[in-house]
Write a protein that holds these residues in place. Structure first.
Motif, PDB file in Angstrom:
ATOM      1  N   CYS A   1     -19.413  51.697 -22.390  1.00 19.56           N
ATOM      2  CA  CYS A   1     -18.038  52.157 -22.173  1.00 19.56           C
ATOM      3  C   CYS A   1     -17.328  52.475 -23.485  1.00 19.56           C
ATOM      4  CB  CYS A   1     -17.257  51.131 -21.366  1.00 19.56           C
ATOM      5  SG  CYS A   1     -16.843  49.635 -22.300  1.00 19.56           S
ATOM      6  N   GLU A   2     -18.011  52.275 -24.596  1.00 16.64           N
ATOM      7  CA  GLU A   2     -17.508  52.629 -25.927  1.00 16.64           C
ATOM      8  C   GLU A   2     -16.334  51.779 -26.402  1.00 16.64           C
ATOM      9  OE1 GLU A   2     -17.373  56.720 -26.957  1.00 16.64           O
ATOM     10  OE2 GLU A   2     -18.775  57.312 -25.398  1.00 16.64           O
ATOM     11  N   ASP A   3     -16.017  50.679 -25.713  1.00 20.40           N
ATOM     12  CA  ASP A   3     -14.944  49.797 -26.173  1.00 20.40           C
ATOM     13  C   ASP A   3     -15.255  48.393 -25.657  1.00 20.40           C
ATOM     14  OD1 ASP A   3     -12.625  48.716 -27.120  1.00 20.40           O
ATOM     15  OD2 ASP A   3     -11.365  49.474 -25.493  1.00 20.40           O
TER      16      ASP A   3
ATOM     17  N   THR B   1     -15.517  60.176 -22.815  1.00 17.62           N
ATOM     18  CA  THR B   1     -15.878  61.562 -22.522  1.00 17.62           C
ATOM     19  C   THR B   1     -17.337  61.798 -22.902  1.00 17.62           C
ATOM     20  OG1 THR B   1     -15.007  62.169 -24.668  1.00 17.62           O
ATOM     21  CG2 THR B   1     -13.591  62.605 -22.774  1.00 17.62           C
TER      22      THR B   1
ATOM     23  N   GLN C   1      -5.154  41.931 -20.004  1.00 13.58           N
ATOM     24  CA  GLN C   1      -5.819  43.033 -20.711  1.00 13.58           C
ATOM     25  C   GLN C   1      -5.075  44.339 -20.428  1.00 13.58           C
ATOM     26  OE1 GLN C   1      -8.488  43.006 -22.668  1.00 13.58           O
ATOM     27  NE2 GLN C   1      -9.121  40.877 -22.415  1.00 13.58           N
ATOM     28  N   PRO C   2      -4.834  45.159 -21.456  1.00 20.28           N
ATOM     29  CA  PRO C   2      -4.199  46.467 -21.204  1.00 20.28           C
ATOM     30  C   PRO C   2      -5.172  47.373 -20.444  1.00 20.28           C
ATOM     31  CG  PRO C   2      -4.922  46.288 -23.475  1.00 20.28           C
ATOM     32  CD  PRO C   2      -5.162  44.961 -22.857  1.00 20.28           C
ATOM     33  N   PRO C   3      -4.641  48.426 -19.830  1.00 21.67           N
ATOM     34  CA  PRO C   3      -5.543  49.318 -19.087  1.00 21.67           C
ATOM     35  C   PRO C   3      -6.645  49.865 -19.990  1.00 21.67           C
ATOM     36  CG  PRO C   3      -3.260  49.914 -18.727  1.00 21.67           C
ATOM     37  CD  PRO C   3      -3.252  48.880 -19.787  1.00 21.67           C
ATOM     38  N   LYS C   4      -7.791  50.055 -19.402  1.00 22.85           N
ATOM     39  CA  LYS C   4      -8.952  50.559 -20.146  1.00 22.85           C
ATOM     40  C   LYS C   4      -8.702  51.990 -20.610  1.00 22.85           C
ATOM     41  CE  LYS C   4     -13.432  50.078 -21.134  1.00 22.85           C
ATOM     42  NZ  LYS C   4     -13.866  49.060 -22.088  1.00 22.85           N
ATOM     43  N   ASP C   5      -9.081  52.270 -21.850  1.00 21.83           N
ATOM     44  CA  ASP C   5      -8.916  53.635 -22.365  1.00 21.83           C
ATOM     45  C   ASP C   5     -10.156  54.451 -21.994  1.00 21.83           C
ATOM     46  OD1 ASP C   5      -8.356  55.916 -23.678  1.00 21.83           O
ATOM     47  OD2 ASP C   5      -8.511  55.096 -25.710  1.00 21.83           O
ATOM     48  N   TYR C   6     -10.071  55.126 -20.874  1.00 19.41           N
ATOM     49  CA  TYR C   6     -11.237  55.887 -20.413  1.00 19.41           C
ATOM     50  C   TYR C   6     -11.407  57.185 -21.183  1.00 19.41           C
ATOM     51  CZ  TYR C   6     -12.079  52.733 -16.541  1.00 19.41           C
ATOM     52  OH  TYR C   6     -12.386  51.632 -15.803  1.00 19.41           O
ATOM     53  N   SER C   7     -10.382  57.545 -22.010  1.00 17.54           N
ATOM     54  CA  SER C   7     -10.474  58.823 -22.731  1.00 17.54           C
ATOM     55  C   SER C   7     -11.619  58.802 -23.748  1.00 17.54           C
ATOM     56  CB  SER C   7      -9.155  59.150 -23.418  1.00 17.54           C
ATOM     57  OG  SER C   7      -8.948  58.247 -24.488  1.00 17.54           O
ATOM     58  N   VAL C   8     -11.986  57.593 -24.211  1.00 14.74           N
ATOM     59  CA  VAL C   8     -13.085  57.540 -25.190  1.00 14.74           C
ATOM     60  C   VAL C   8     -14.452  57.729 -24.523  1.00 14.74           C
ATOM     61  CG1 VAL C   8     -11.857  56.096 -26.845  1.00 14.74           C
ATOM     62  CG2 VAL C   8     -13.261  55.009 -25.072  1.00 14.74           C
TER      63      VAL C   8
END
Lengths: 225, 173
Positions: free
Chosen positions: A135-137, A208, A199-206
């Motif tokens: 998931c890159e994070d 891609t 936890q803050p919302p997952k940054d799905y933008s990474v």
């Protein structure tokens, strides 16, 4: 490690239909460990296809070779002297390996013999489970080393949801509830207070695709070029 | 699969992979006991049946064996603790591979033959030969010569028949 399984023989047979000279190329890394496409499995597949062909009265040549890794170009160069002798190349690498092989020998038909499943770990002899979805994070520091992105059906970062049922998931009674596992692990580690942190919302933008990564040490050199 | 049409009875070739500690010793004992069993069985001594691999079994069939069996220790008696358990798994898996390519899985079997069981060794050898006789010749036999890379100057079946064994006396023709 990337886990894969061999395609059904009928599907492979349908792919290679009509070709007489076939080279099966194995990969000696991940798929060798998960007993899907290493040296031994390539030998097995070649023997099976040869025997099947003979039983059906076909006259075809099936040879085998295994390279250390199909996802690195330098290992693919070794095939250069053989590739021209064959009509098609059947690769028993993961999807990444098949693609690089097809790119390197773009005048050849390159076919996949495996279905790539996931990146996971060996649970026991001949048994693997998915543990990471890239998931890159990574948040494993917050969850006691258990990944809710992979194991939780809803990818919840603040769990569990109302569907947890005695440690199992409402989606599938066979599957463990990731957040019950996380709770138990954190309790064991004496770090339950960590779970109070939202936890803050997952940054799905990474996330891609296709993913691309250049190592820090090589960035400058690449820019100079 | 039908019996071959020639008037001579079909003599199958059976390959037996025998573990050195149990089945091979049982074979020795069968010899010492002067037991007669099918001369069609070719015994291959292996250190442990755990060594057996699906590739090895398939190769025997590819090279024309009509039946193949792996003979190991009884459960719990393996010299290497679990070699025979692994062999059972390997044989079961290879049977599936055989079915997949269209060869009868019954041509392959795993037997437990303890070191003290000479008569059982002979019985299993006869049993597997009979089974191969019923199933008929392995269709891959036709390509056997080609597989051997032209090393065979004549078809293996044309080799002189084995001397007949009769209670310890060898009658050579």
């Amino acid at each position: 490690m990337i886990v894969a399984e061999r395609k059904p023989i009928e599907q492979i047979e349908a792919m290679i239909e009509g070709f007489d000279r076939i080279l099966i190329v194995g990969c000696g890394t991940c798929v060798a460990v998960c007993m899907a496409g290493g040296e031994k499995e390539v030998e097995l597949l070649a023997a099976e296809l040869r025997m099947k062909g003979k039983l059906e009265g076909r006259n075809r040549t099936i040879d085998e070779i295994t390279v250390t890794r199909q996802c690195d170009k330098e290992y693919l160069d070794a095939l250069e002297k053989y590739a021209d002798d064959y009509d098609i190349i059947l690769s028993t690498a993961c999807g990444a390996g098949v693609q690089l092989l097809a790119e390197r020998y773009d005048e050849k038909i390159v076919l996949p013999a495996l279905n790539t499943l996931f990146s996971g770990v060996a649970e026991g002899a001949g048994q693997w489970t998915q543990r990471c979805m890239a998931c890159e994070d990574c948040i494993l520091d917050q969850t006691g080393g258990i990944c809710p992105m992979t194991i939780c059906a809803k990818n919840l970062l603040n769990g569990p949801c109302g569907g947890t049922d005695h440690g199992k998931c409402e989606v599938d009674g066979e599957k463990d509830c990731a957040w019950t596992l996380i709770y138990n692990r954190m309790k064991k580690l004496g770090r339950l207070d960590y779970l109070k942190k939202i936890q803050p919302p997952k940054d799905y933008s990474v996330m891609t695709k296709p993913g691309r990564y250049t190592h820090e040490a090589f960035k400058e050199a690449q820019q100079e070029e | 699969m039908t019996q071959n049409d020639t008037t001579e009875p079909f003599e199958p070739k059976v390959v037996a992979y025998c573990c050195t500690y149990c089945a091979y010793t049982a074979g020795d004992l069968a010899g010492s006991m002067r037991l007669e069993y099918a001369p069609n069985v070719r015994v291959v001594q292996i250190l442990c049946t755990g060594k057996i691999d699906a590739v090895l079994l398939l190769r025997a069939f590819e090279d024309g064996a009509d039946a193949v069996y792996v003979a190991g220790c009884a459960i719990g008696d393996c010299h290497f603790l679990e070699g025979n358990l692994r062999a059972i798994q390997t044989v079961a898996h290879t049977k599936k591979l055989l079915a997949e390519i269209g060869l009868e899985p019954q041509r392959l079997e795993f037997f437990q033959i303890p070191a003290s069981a000479g008569p059982l060794f002979a019985q299993r050898a006869n049993e597997m030969t009979e089974r191969a006789q019923k199933l008929g010749p392995n269709p891959l036999r036709k390509t056997m010569k080609q597989n051997a890379g032209r090393k065979l100057d004549k078809a293996p079946d044309q080799h002189p028949p084995l001397p007949q064994a009769k209670h310890g006396q060898l009658y050579c023709r």
